[in-house]
Design a protein around this motif. Sequence first.
Motif, PDB file in Angstrom:
ATOM      1  N   SER A 292       0.838  -1.200   0.000  1.00 47.99           N
ATOM      2  CA  SER A 292       0.000   0.000   0.000  1.00 47.99           C
ATOM      3  C   SER A 292       0.870   1.245   0.000  1.00 47.99           C
ATOM      4  N   LEU A 293       0.244   2.338  -0.429  1.00 43.37           N
ATOM      5  CA  LEU A 293       0.883   3.646  -0.425  1.00 43.37           C
ATOM      6  C   LEU A 293      -0.080   4.613   0.250  1.00 43.37           C
ATOM      7  N   GLU A 294       0.263   5.011   1.458  1.00 45.32           N
ATOM      8  CA  GLU A 294      -0.578   5.911   2.242  1.00 45.32           C
ATOM      9  C   GLU A 294      -0.127   7.336   1.972  1.00 45.32           C
ATOM     10  N   MET A 295      -0.980   8.093   1.273  1.00 43.60           N
ATOM     11  CA  MET A 295      -0.591   9.406   0.790  1.00 43.60           C
ATOM     12  C   MET A 295      -1.176  10.525   1.648  1.00 43.60           C
ATOM     13  N   ARG A 296      -0.316  11.496   1.941  1.00 45.10           N
ATOM     14  CA  ARG A 296      -0.715  12.733   2.605  1.00 45.10           C
ATOM     15  C   ARG A 296      -0.291  13.902   1.726  1.00 45.10           C
ATOM     16  N   SER A 297      -0.725  15.091   2.099  1.00 47.18           N
ATOM     17  CA  SER A 297      -0.379  16.256   1.277  1.00 47.18           C
ATOM     18  C   SER A 297       1.112  16.557   1.322  1.00 47.18           C
ATOM     19  N   ASP A 298       1.812  16.107   2.370  1.00 47.77           N
ATOM     20  CA  ASP A 298       3.237  16.405   2.518  1.00 47.77           C
ATOM     21  C   ASP A 298       4.126  15.198   2.281  1.00 47.77           C
ATOM     22  N   GLY A 299       3.601  14.133   1.679  1.00 50.95           N
ATOM     23  CA  GLY A 299       4.419  12.960   1.407  1.00 50.95           C
ATOM     24  C   GLY A 299       3.597  11.692   1.429  1.00 50.95           C
ATOM     25  N   ALA A 300       4.283  10.556   1.449  1.00 47.73           N
ATOM     26  CA  ALA A 300       3.597   9.268   1.399  1.00 47.73           C
ATOM     27  C   ALA A 300       4.405   8.243   2.172  1.00 47.73           C
ATOM     28  N   VAL A 301       3.710   7.165   2.582  1.00 48.54           N
ATOM     29  CA  VAL A 301       4.337   6.064   3.304  1.00 48.54           C
ATOM     30  C   VAL A 301       4.054   4.788   2.525  1.00 48.54           C
ATOM     31  N   LEU A 302       5.119   4.086   2.148  1.00 44.14           N
ATOM     32  CA  LEU A 302       5.001   2.865   1.353  1.00 44.14           C
ATOM     33  C   LEU A 302       5.210   1.659   2.261  1.00 44.14           C
ATOM     34  N   VAL A 303       4.255   0.712   2.215  1.00 46.25           N
ATOM     35  CA  VAL A 303       4.337  -0.510   3.019  1.00 46.25           C
ATOM     36  C   VAL A 303       4.713  -1.668   2.101  1.00 46.25           C
ATOM     37  N   VAL A 304       5.780  -2.376   2.436  1.00 47.62           N
ATOM     38  CA  VAL A 304       6.274  -3.486   1.615  1.00 47.62           C
ATOM     39  C   VAL A 304       6.571  -4.684   2.505  1.00 47.62           C
ATOM     40  N   GLY A 305       6.673  -5.863   1.899  1.00 49.20           N
ATOM     41  CA  GLY A 305       7.021  -7.087   2.604  1.00 49.20           C
ATOM     42  C   GLY A 305       7.932  -7.945   1.745  1.00 49.20           C
ATOM     43  N   GLY A 306       8.298  -9.113   2.281  1.00 49.79           N
ATOM     44  CA  GLY A 306       9.179 -10.013   1.557  1.00 49.79           C
ATOM     45  C   GLY A 306      10.630  -9.821   1.954  1.00 49.79           C
ATOM     46  N   HIS A 307      11.511 -10.550   1.292  1.00 45.66           N
ATOM     47  CA  HIS A 307      12.941 -10.483   1.559  1.00 45.66           C
ATOM     48  C   HIS A 307      13.674  -9.905   0.348  1.00 45.66           C
ATOM     49  N   ALA A 308      14.751  -9.191   0.614  1.00 47.88           N
ATOM     50  CA  ALA A 308      15.487  -8.549  -0.471  1.00 47.88           C
ATOM     51  C   ALA A 308      16.894  -8.223  -0.026  1.00 47.88           C
ATOM     52  N   TRP A 309      17.789  -8.080  -0.998  1.00 51.43           N
ATOM     53  CA  TRP A 309      19.069  -7.444  -0.759  1.00 51.43           C
ATOM     54  C   TRP A 309      18.819  -5.944  -0.809  1.00 51.43           C
ATOM     55  N   VAL A 310      19.299  -5.229   0.176  1.00 53.14           N
ATOM     56  CA  VAL A 310      18.893  -3.836   0.356  1.00 53.14           C
ATOM     57  C   VAL A 310      20.113  -2.923   0.355  1.00 53.14           C
ATOM     58  N   LEU A 311      19.996  -1.846  -0.391  1.00 57.20           N
ATOM     59  CA  LEU A 311      20.983  -0.772  -0.399  1.00 57.20           C
ATOM     60  C   LEU A 311      20.294   0.486   0.115  1.00 57.20           C
ATOM     61  N   LYS A 312      20.823   1.047   1.201  1.00 61.08           N
ATOM     62  CA  LYS A 312      20.213   2.233   1.809  1.00 61.08           C
ATOM     63  C   LYS A 312      21.324   3.186   2.230  1.00 61.08           C
ATOM     64  N   ASP A 313      21.171   4.440   1.873  1.00 64.73           N
ATOM     65  CA  ASP A 313      22.193   5.451   2.182  1.00 64.73           C
ATOM     66  C   ASP A 313      23.549   5.065   1.618  1.00 64.73           C
ATOM     67  N   GLY A 314      23.557   4.349   0.476  1.00 67.55           N
ATOM     68  CA  GLY A 314      24.808   3.962  -0.144  1.00 67.55           C
ATOM     69  C   GLY A 314      25.483   2.755   0.475  1.00 67.55           C
ATOM     70  N   GLU A 315      24.866   2.120   1.478  1.00 64.71           N
ATOM     71  CA  GLU A 315      25.451   0.964   2.136  1.00 64.71           C
ATOM     72  C   GLU A 315      24.500  -0.222   2.052  1.00 64.71           C
ATOM     73  N   ALA A 316      25.079  -1.409   1.841  1.00 61.47           N
ATOM     74  CA  ALA A 316      24.274  -2.630   1.804  1.00 61.47           C
ATOM     75  C   ALA A 316      23.903  -3.039   3.226  1.00 61.47           C
ATOM     76  N   LEU A 317      22.618  -3.319   3.450  1.00 62.41           N
ATOM     77  CA  LEU A 317      22.164  -3.780   4.750  1.00 62.41           C
ATOM     78  C   LEU A 317      22.259  -5.306   4.819  1.00 62.41           C
TER      79      LEU A 317
END
Length: 329
Positions: A292-317
Amino acid sequence: MFASPLRYRWLRELRALWPWAAGLLLVALGSQFALTSPRTSVNLEAIGPLKALPGQAITVTGLATGKALVNYSTGRGSGLDLRFDQARLAPETRELLQRLGIASPDGDAPASWITRAEPRAGDEIMSRFEVMSVDTGNPPGTLLLRVLAGATPRQVRLELSAQGAPLEVTLSMPWTGDVHAPHKILRLGETELVLPGTLPIKLHVPAEAIWRAVINLPDTPQPTLVANLEFGSFSGREGGGLAVSALGLDGIPGSAPFLACGATSGRQLWRAAWRLAKGDCPAKAGTIQVRSLEMRSDGAVLVVGGHAWVLKDGEALGEDILARLRRQP
């Protein structure tokens, strides 16, 4: 007289051994890289919802076939307007309108689906759109959703486009029995059609064409003012959502980029490590559930599930091998 020959023999032996020393050093460095660089897959639910600021684009790649991609229904008192850079009526919709004696244009043209404004019109109830692939066996390669800032605190906006294949967008409103209930105006190029709410309309949106959803939230006081888009089928249930192989969130000033490449639980990231660092997901690496994508006037919140290889802030988690050995010696 004996020091000089001994010294030179020692130097000759040292020179003969240096390739072995260099080899051992390279092995040590390679072992360190092998133990600390590759990462295991991450449970996306443990990361929590992802926040998207106005201007950020969410990209989902490797969409599953045979499912609704995105769907949204307004609540009582809400409003929904859609504007398409290019769209055309689906063949079955044109045939239906012809049977009703309503002339409709053919071919791609700028289009809009907006609420008819007239005095004493009632509230818009459950105006709805649903997005699918025109050919369920050939879904778009990538679906792009860009969060836009609302013009007021009670308005949210979203921009959508697909790459690689056209989309089918179904538009509808329920019949309330009220003669003053809102109607929808469908504009196709220079043609304007005023349609009853009960008449479902299907539009085909070409690949790469951009369209925008403008959602006006109710004026009545509520704890939170949000518009909740759902992905796939049974989004509210465990395991539900739209299955995709990769998910990306572009970075803008003040926020960080995010990339998730689908993988099975506990999967080790080896040869794909450099590709992930470059933002390139391995093909067929597993699935991610976008819910789901919960939208507000100042942004949105994305809800996700499952497993993944993740890159965040330039670093692999995810844990490296040394961390797993320390946790489970």
